[in-house]
Design a protein around this motif. Structure first.
Motif, PDB file in Angstrom:
ATOM      1  N   GLU A 180      55.624  43.245  25.548  1.00 43.83           N
ATOM      2  CA  GLU A 180      55.018  41.925  25.340  1.00 43.83           C
ATOM      3  C   GLU A 180      55.070  41.576  23.862  1.00 43.83           C
ATOM      4  N   PRO A 181      54.943  40.272  23.542  1.00 36.80           N
ATOM      5  CA  PRO A 181      54.957  39.888  22.133  1.00 36.80           C
ATOM      6  C   PRO A 181      53.670  40.320  21.431  1.00 36.80           C
ATOM      7  N   ALA A 182      53.790  40.746  20.171  1.00 37.14           N
ATOM      8  CA  ALA A 182      52.603  41.121  19.392  1.00 37.14           C
ATOM      9  C   ALA A 182      51.679  39.914  19.228  1.00 37.14           C
ATOM     10  N   SER A 183      52.231  38.694  19.388  1.00 41.56           N
ATOM     11  CA  SER A 183      51.411  37.486  19.226  1.00 41.56           C
ATOM     12  C   SER A 183      50.567  37.172  20.468  1.00 41.56           C
ATOM     13  N   CYS A 184      50.894  37.778  21.610  1.00 43.93           N
ATOM     14  CA  CYS A 184      50.155  37.511  22.850  1.00 43.93           C
ATOM     15  C   CYS A 184      50.041  38.807  23.651  1.00 43.93           C
ATOM     16  N   PRO A 185      49.249  39.779  23.117  1.00 40.71           N
ATOM     17  CA  PRO A 185      49.259  41.157  23.643  1.00 40.71           C
ATOM     18  C   PRO A 185      48.264  41.419  24.760  1.00 40.71           C
ATOM     19  N   GLY A 234      44.344  43.530  25.406  1.00 38.70           N
ATOM     20  CA  GLY A 234      43.468  42.706  26.242  1.00 38.70           C
ATOM     21  C   GLY A 234      42.394  43.522  26.936  1.00 38.70           C
ATOM     22  N   LYS A 235      41.575  42.825  27.718  1.00 36.65           N
ATOM     23  CA  LYS A 235      40.514  43.476  28.496  1.00 36.65           C
ATOM     24  C   LYS A 235      40.864  43.374  29.980  1.00 36.65           C
ATOM     25  N   TYR A 236      40.462  44.386  30.766  1.00 31.10           N
ATOM     26  CA  TYR A 236      40.694  44.360  32.209  1.00 31.10           C
ATOM     27  C   TYR A 236      39.450  43.752  32.858  1.00 31.10           C
ATOM     28  N   ALA A 237      39.530  42.485  33.215  1.00 30.11           N
ATOM     29  CA  ALA A 237      38.328  41.779  33.667  1.00 30.11           C
ATOM     30  C   ALA A 237      38.713  40.598  34.549  1.00 30.11           C
ATOM     31  N   TYR A 238      37.741  40.101  35.301  1.00 27.71           N
ATOM     32  CA  TYR A 238      37.955  38.853  36.040  1.00 27.71           C
ATOM     33  C   TYR A 238      38.021  37.695  35.044  1.00 27.71           C
ATOM     34  N   MET A 257      52.010  52.922  34.344  1.00 27.12           N
ATOM     35  CA  MET A 257      52.958  52.136  33.564  1.00 27.12           C
ATOM     36  C   MET A 257      52.451  52.084  32.125  1.00 27.12           C
ATOM     37  N   GLU A 258      53.386  52.047  31.154  1.00 21.49           N
ATOM     38  CA  GLU A 258      52.998  51.922  29.744  1.00 21.49           C
ATOM     39  C   GLU A 258      53.251  50.497  29.277  1.00 21.49           C
ATOM     40  N   ALA A 259      52.753  50.185  28.091  1.00 21.82           N
ATOM     41  CA  ALA A 259      53.034  48.870  27.509  1.00 21.82           C
ATOM     42  C   ALA A 259      53.238  49.006  26.009  1.00 21.82           C
ATOM     43  N   ARG A 260      54.114  48.185  25.475  1.00 20.39           N
ATOM     44  CA  ARG A 260      54.328  48.135  24.015  1.00 20.39           C
ATOM     45  C   ARG A 260      54.328  46.675  23.608  1.00 20.39           C
ATOM     46  N   SER A 261      53.937  46.427  22.373  1.00 17.58           N
ATOM     47  CA  SER A 261      54.077  45.066  21.852  1.00 17.58           C
ATOM     48  C   SER A 261      55.043  45.094  20.670  1.00 17.58           C
ATOM     49  N   VAL A 262      55.826  44.033  20.558  1.00 17.24           N
ATOM     50  CA  VAL A 262      56.851  43.982  19.504  1.00 17.24           C
ATOM     51  C   VAL A 262      56.784  42.639  18.768  1.00 17.24           C
ATOM     52  N   GLU A 263      57.214  42.680  17.510  1.00 17.77           N
ATOM     53  CA  GLU A 263      57.134  41.475  16.679  1.00 17.77           C
ATOM     54  C   GLU A 263      58.388  40.624  16.796  1.00 17.77           C
ATOM     55  N   VAL A 291      63.923  32.279   8.019  1.00 15.17           N
ATOM     56  CA  VAL A 291      62.607  31.660   7.838  1.00 15.17           C
ATOM     57  C   VAL A 291      61.676  31.898   9.033  1.00 15.17           C
ATOM     58  N   MET A 292      62.044  32.846   9.895  1.00 20.67           N
ATOM     59  CA  MET A 292      61.185  33.127  11.046  1.00 20.67           C
ATOM     60  C   MET A 292      60.053  34.055  10.613  1.00 20.67           C
ATOM     61  N   GLY A 293      58.841  33.776  11.090  1.00 21.74           N
ATOM     62  CA  GLY A 293      57.707  34.625  10.736  1.00 21.74           C
ATOM     63  C   GLY A 293      57.226  35.465  11.902  1.00 21.74           C
ATOM     64  N   ASP A 294      56.334  36.414  11.598  1.00 20.76           N
ATOM     65  CA  ASP A 294      55.692  37.209  12.638  1.00 20.76           C
ATOM     66  C   ASP A 294      54.222  36.885  12.622  1.00 20.76           C
ATOM     67  N   TYR A 295      53.641  36.819  13.784  1.00 20.05           N
ATOM     68  CA  TYR A 295      52.213  36.556  13.803  1.00 20.05           C
ATOM     69  C   TYR A 295      51.514  37.555  14.706  1.00 20.05           C
ATOM     70  N   ILE A 296      50.527  38.235  14.147  1.00 23.64           N
ATOM     71  CA  ILE A 296      49.734  39.170  14.938  1.00 23.64           C
ATOM     72  C   ILE A 296      48.281  38.735  14.841  1.00 23.64           C
ATOM     73  N   PRO A 297      47.655  38.389  15.967  1.00 25.36           N
ATOM     74  CA  PRO A 297      46.264  37.930  15.889  1.00 25.36           C
ATOM     75  C   PRO A 297      45.338  39.034  15.381  1.00 25.36           C
ATOM     76  N   THR A 298      44.331  38.648  14.613  1.00 25.66           N
ATOM     77  CA  THR A 298      43.336  39.621  14.142  1.00 25.66           C
ATOM     78  C   THR A 298      42.367  39.923  15.287  1.00 25.66           C
ATOM     79  N   ASP A 299      41.584  41.006  15.122  1.00 24.23           N
ATOM     80  CA  ASP A 299      40.582  41.348  16.139  1.00 24.23           C
ATOM     81  C   ASP A 299      39.588  40.204  16.309  1.00 24.23           C
TER      82      ASP A 299
END
Ligand SMILES: *Cc1c(COP(=O)(O)O)cnc(C)c1O
Length: 457
Positions: free
Chosen positions: A297-302, A307-311, A360-366, A434-442
């Motif tokens: 998944e993208p590091a910008s939308c992880p 995430g949390k496992y919730a309804y 299953m495993e998951a990784r996030s990439v920029e 000119v492409m940037g990376d965005y990683i949301p803060t906690d």
């Protein structure tokens, strides 16, 4: 002795899968049911039938039927563009100088340019069979809307697409493909629904969002006689239809005695990855064989990795049922990203449960590392990959490079979900540096989690 492996592995017509495989049948712990947001009780078929086609509701709620025969009309349509090629990436292996064996399943060989047509044709078929006049849906980047308009024109169904206004303006070519197939495309928020008028009033000049477009499409379907709403990912029925990808892979690999050690796919709503891994996951669940599965998944939308496992609500407008899933919260607004198809806040409930159980495993990439992988792949394998698909390429390359270090001859299979011809602005940004990376803060993620419903259950 195994046969010599061709560059492209195709299947004969007689070898093609005849059924979709429902992985839920082999799960000991089933995914949590959809809940009615008012009563907090599991959604009934009757309630869901107001919004969705009857047969699709049945598939959505069915945790026990292992095999769903694919109707002949759908098999006939599949013949136009399936089997999709399973390619041995000899050129990429050589370029990387890796002992790993790399395979990819390419779903971009149709006009919609992605795997989404596999489910669009099934959903249109069931709508037609029910005697409906048409279907409504939303589209963000436009791949799903394109696939659905192709499927609807094949079955002579009316197709109303609510397209997020910014995309409608920025991606006029996708819009024209949809119109060529006879769909009506409305920029969302529009003035044709109550929810659209309300949002336009509150936020004049807004470019819209996927959540808003979903709410408009649902309202439009439920307020018109003979219409239902359809969705391109996230739901279990979509994952079921996409199992055709994994079924073809499995049949082709078995034919040549190939067993993948790891299976990698990008994860937006989860349907392509879920479809690719389903038959292999079934073997793992039944204790027959073992595989490593990796969701990317993208590091910008992880949603899986942070995430949390919730309804949670499936849409920003909160008109859809509650779904238990790995989620960032329906209020999470991902930064603009060039992998539009991976910007959903949650993940399909089957994949969420499998991930939670450690199967299953998951990784996030920029983003920039994803485009670097896309470029490397395009230069040797000849296909211009979609940014979404390139998330899987990134991790496949990383794993192949690890094999180079350790000398292991692992067999890697990844899903190449589509082509990137409508993403050339993104490629231009990457090429111009000119492409940037965005990683949301906690803290930013916390805002999304704060929008999770407090159900006290
Ligand atoms: C929509 C899309 C995705 C995301 O697929 P999910 O099944 O929702 O995970 C990936 N790749 C392409 C090319 C897409 O169009």
């Amino acid at each position: 002795m195994s046969k010599e492996i061709p560059y492209k592995i195709y299947l004969e017509e007689s070898e093609m899968p005849k059924y979709w495989y429902n992985v839920r049948a082999d799960m000991k712990v089933k995914p949590a049911p959809l809940l009615n947001p008012e009563t907090l009780k599991p959604m009934t078929a009757e309630e869901l039938g107001v919004v969705f086609c009857d047969e699709l509701v049945k598939q959505e709620l069915d945790d026990t039927t292992r095999e769903y025969p694919i109707p002949q009309e759908i098999l006939d349509f599949y013949k136009m563009y399936r089997p999709s090629p399973l390619v041995r990436a000899y050129c990429l292996e050589k370029k990387l100088n890796t002992p790993a064996k790399i395979y990819y399943k390419f779903e971009g060989n149709n006009t919609s340019g992605s795997h989404k047509l596999n489910s669009a044709i099934a959903q249109a078929y069931y709508a037609k069979k029910q005697g409906l006049k048409g279907v409504t849906t939303e589209t963000g980047a436009g791949q799903w809307g394109t696939a659905l308009s192709m499927a609807c024109s094949y079955f002579d169904l009316d197709c109303n697409v609510y397209m997020v206004k910014v995309s409608y303006e920025q991606k006029p070519f996708r819009r024209e493909v949809m119109r060529t197939y006879g769909a009506s495309v409305t920029p969302s928020p529009s003035m044709t629904t109550n929810v659209g008028r309300k949002i336009n009033e509150e936020f004049p000049g807004t470019g819209g969002s996927l959540g808003c477009a979903i709410s408009e499409a649902v309202e439009s379907a439920t307020s018109k006689e003979g219409y239902r709403y359809v969705l391109g990912s996230v739901l279990n029925q979509v994952l079921l239809h996409q199992s055709v990808i994994g079924m073809e892979c499995k049949i082709a690999m078995d034919k040549y005695g190939i067993k993948p050690d790891m299976i990698i796919g990008c994860a937006g709503g989860g349907s392509n990855l879920g479809g690719l891994i389903s038959p292999f996951m079934g073997e793992k669940l039944r204790g027959e064989k073992d595989y490593q599965f990796i969701a990317v998944e993208p590091a910008s939308c992880p949603s899986l990795t942070r995430g949390k496992y919730a309804y949670d609500f499936c849409d920003t407008g909160k008109v859809c049922p509650l779904c238990k899933m790995y989620t960032l919260g329906s209020g999470f607004i991902p930064s603009s990203s060039h992998a539009g198809g991976l910007r959903y806040h949650g993940m399909n409930s089957v994949l969420s449960e499998l991930y939670d159980q450690g199967l299953m495993e998951a990784r996030s990439v920029e983003q920039t590392s994803v485009f670097a992988a896309a470029q490397e792949f395009a230069r040797v394998e000849g296909i211009l990959p979609a940014p979404e698909s390139s998330h899987a390429i990134r991790v496949a390359i990383d794993e192949a490079l690890k094999c180079k270090e350790t000398g292991e001859e692992k067999t890697i299979l990844f899903g190449l979900t589509g082509t990137g011809y409508f993403d050339l602005y993104a490629y231009a940004k990457f090429n111009d540096g000119v492409m940037g990376d965005y990683i949301p803060t906690d803290e930013e993620l916390q805002k999304g989690f704060a929008s999770l419903p407090d159900l006290k259950i």
